[in-house]
Design an enzyme around this catalytic site. Structure first.
Site, PDB file in Angstrom:
ATOM      1  N   TYR A  77       0.861  -1.193   0.000  1.00  0.00           N
ATOM      2  CA  TYR A  77       0.000   0.000   0.000  1.00  0.00           C
ATOM      3  C   TYR A  77       0.884   1.224   0.000  1.00  0.00           C
ATOM      4  CZ  TYR A  77      -3.454   3.458   1.638  1.00  0.00           C
ATOM      5  OH  TYR A  77      -4.267   4.552   1.765  1.00  0.00           O
ATOM      6  N   ASP A 120       9.186   3.133  -0.360  1.00  0.00           N
ATOM      7  CA  ASP A 120       8.138   3.755   0.437  1.00  0.00           C
ATOM      8  C   ASP A 120       8.413   3.394   1.893  1.00  0.00           C
ATOM      9  OD1 ASP A 120       5.939   4.545   1.793  1.00  0.00           O
ATOM     10  OD2 ASP A 120       4.472   3.627   0.442  1.00  0.00           O
ATOM     11  N   LYS A 129       4.298   9.098   8.710  1.00  0.00           N
ATOM     12  CA  LYS A 129       4.105   8.487  10.026  1.00  0.00           C
ATOM     13  C   LYS A 129       5.093   8.974  11.095  1.00  0.00           C
ATOM     14  CE  LYS A 129       1.023   5.069   8.314  1.00  0.00           C
ATOM     15  NZ  LYS A 129       0.975   4.259   7.129  1.00  0.00           N
TER      16      LYS A 129
HETATM   17  C1  LIG Z   1       0.366   4.764   5.745  1.00  0.00           C
HETATM   18  C2  LIG Z   1       1.090   4.524   4.493  1.00  0.00           C
HETATM   19  C3  LIG Z   1       1.002   5.376   3.382  1.00  0.00           C
HETATM   20  C4  LIG Z   1       0.004   6.490   3.297  1.00  0.00           C
HETATM   21  O1  LIG Z   1       0.218   7.492   4.230  1.00  0.00           O
HETATM   22  P1  LIG Z   1      -1.005   8.446   4.609  1.00  0.00           P
HETATM   23  O2  LIG Z   1      -0.383   9.441   5.523  1.00  0.00           O
HETATM   24  O3  LIG Z   1      -2.042   7.591   5.229  1.00  0.00           O
HETATM   25  O4  LIG Z   1      -1.472   9.066   3.331  1.00  0.00           O
HETATM   26  C5  LIG Z   1       1.830   5.146   2.304  1.00  0.00           C
HETATM   27  N1  LIG Z   1       2.702   4.125   2.313  1.00  0.00           N
HETATM   28  C6  LIG Z   1       2.812   3.289   3.344  1.00  0.00           C
HETATM   29  C7  LIG Z   1       3.826   2.200   3.306  1.00  0.00           C
HETATM   30  C8  LIG Z   1       1.992   3.438   4.464  1.00  0.00           C
HETATM   31  O5  LIG Z   1       2.062   2.558   5.466  1.00  0.00           O
END
Ligand SMILES: *Cc1c(COP(=O)(O)O)cnc(C)c1O
Length: 424
Positions: A141, A236, A264
């Site tokens: 994701y 990511d 995060k």
């Molecule tokens: C949480 C997450 C996102 C998205 O971040 P948001 O702040 O919710 O838009 C993208 N990549 C990874 C790996 C994530 O865990």
């Protein structure tokens, strides 16, 4: 106000009663709760019930809830004004930490969420290479950007929606989805489309199909094949950045991407994301270069200060080894409880993030993850909630520990997990 009254009113005014789908607890069947306070490793709901928290706001809260120094700093900065829309010193302060600590980042651009970070990173990769195709992995994701919301793990997995309406086929067709950890599939994709692939984006440790670590050599292979083909490698690290080590997964596994996405932990609980890379690649971002990306509230002083203070504390305390062993204690304990009961399970853990899968299979990709008994997970989740332990309300998510979790929290959680398991 009670959980019930808040959730009822929420459902009248917010679609599904929430601002992010998984909060509706649909995957676990129970009634959603509303949290009103957090301190350290604990949270309290609107009915006044206390929980040991392993959700940790889905990852950002590596110092636990309402860390006094972070809160004090936010308050002080807030007194000076909430937003200016011009460069403020806290942006520079946070940028200096990021560029010093994340091995592949020399320059960084701050945004307001992880989604914005990955969206902007893909645009930059397409802008730099002049190519269209994006390679992503099944179950990873990367936020809800159109090009990346194809086979996107937890959120959509939880709801059994294959993709989502609203994304034209023309856009989805520019994304190639491959099985995670499958070197052969990547080779095949490059042999067919090598010259059209702008970038490969990957969670270096997958966290959104549940935690799935990279197979040995997988990240190294991605590094090599993208370099050979003139494609951009995007890590990511929205979950793993500052969570696995001060330099994230790229430091942990010693593989450097071209572009890194952060979020995060970076914001310490405030809405912050970022993407960064070498001076060369970041020089292509406007206004230095022509790839456009902007934000009214990007680099917001309060958010930047919260992030900076959080990272400063992490650098001072360097808690990673302690977090690792504390989390291992918890997963070892969970494993013995389940073994004793003869419940098939498999736990994937990297540092302070892990997932307990209710499957006997070793989980190395999304197919394996999906073999989990989600019905059993639901019963487990709800029994735990009753015992005062909050975990993510989906089988396909990561549990997190924070520096605020004590040995006592771990042993108390294990006791309650034992009780919950007896109940299911
Ligand atoms: C949480 C997450 C996102 C998205 O971040 P948001 O702040 O919710 O838009 C993208 N990549 C990874 C790996 C994530 O865990």
């Amino acid at each position: 106000m009670t959980n019930e009254s808040i959730i009822k009113e929420a459902s009248e005014h917010l679609p599904g009663g929430v601002n992010s789908p998984v909060r509706a607890f649909k995957a676990v069947g129970g009634k959603p709760i509303s949290l009103v306070r957090g301190k350290g490793s604990k949270v309290w709901d609107a009915d006044g019930r206390e929980y040991i928290d392993f959700l940790c706001s889905w990852g950002p809260l590596i110092l636990g809830h309402a860390h006094p120094e972070v809160v004090r700093e936010a308050r002080e900065v807030m007194e000076q004004g909430l937003s200016f829309g011009l460069t403020n010193p806290h942006e520079v302060r946070l940028a200096k930490i990021v560029t010093a600590k994340v091995p592949s980042i020399q320059k960084v651009r701050f945004v307001n969420s992880g989604t914005e970070a990955t969206m902007s990173a893909v645009r930059l990769a397409r802008g730099v290479t002049g190519r269209k195709l994006v390679v992503k992995f099944d179950g990873c994701y990367h936020g809800h950007y159109d090009s990346l919301l194809v086979s996107a793990g937890s959120g959509v997995a939880t709801f059994g929606i294959p993709g989502t309406p609203g994304i034209p086929d023309e856009i989805a067709s520019l994304t190639l989805v491959l099985p995670f950890n499958d070197i052969e599939a990547v080779k095949e994709a490059f042999s067919r489309h090598g010259e059209e692939i702008a970038c490969v984006i990957v969670e270096p440790v997958a966290g959104n199909m549940g935690v799935v670590p990279p197979r040995e050599g997988f990240l190294e292979f991605l590094r090599e094949i993208t370099r050979k083909n003139g494609s951009i490698l995007i890590f990511d690290e929205v979950i793993t950045g500052f969570r696995l080590s001060s330099g994230g997964a790229q430091q942990y596994f010693k593989v450097e991407p071209d572009i890194t996405c952060l979020g995060k932990v970076l914001g310490g609980g405030m809405p912050v994301g970022a993407y960064g890379g070498s001076n060369e690649i970041m020089s292509r971002v406007a206004p230095e270069g022509e790839v456009y990306q902007a934000g009214t509230l990007s680099g917001n002083p309060v958010a930047m200060a919260c992030g900076a203070r959080t990272l400063e504390i992490l650098m001072e305390e360097h808690p990673y080894a302690t977090l690792d062993s504390k989390t291992a204690e918890l997963t070892d304990g969970i494993s013995s409880i389940l073994k004793e009961k003869g419940i098939p399970h498999s736990i994937n853990r990297v540092g302070s993030m892990f997932t307990l899968f209710f499957t006997g299979r070793k989980v190395t990709n999304y197919e394996d993850a999906k073999s989990s008994d989600t019905e059993l997970f639901s019963r487990f989740f709800n029994a735990l909630l009753k015992q005062g332990v909050l975990i993510p309300p989906s089988q396909f998510e990561a549990w997190f520990l924070s520096t605020a979790h004590t040995d006592e929290d771990v042993s108390s959680a294990l006791e309650r997990i034992g009780d919950a398991v007896r109940e299911i």
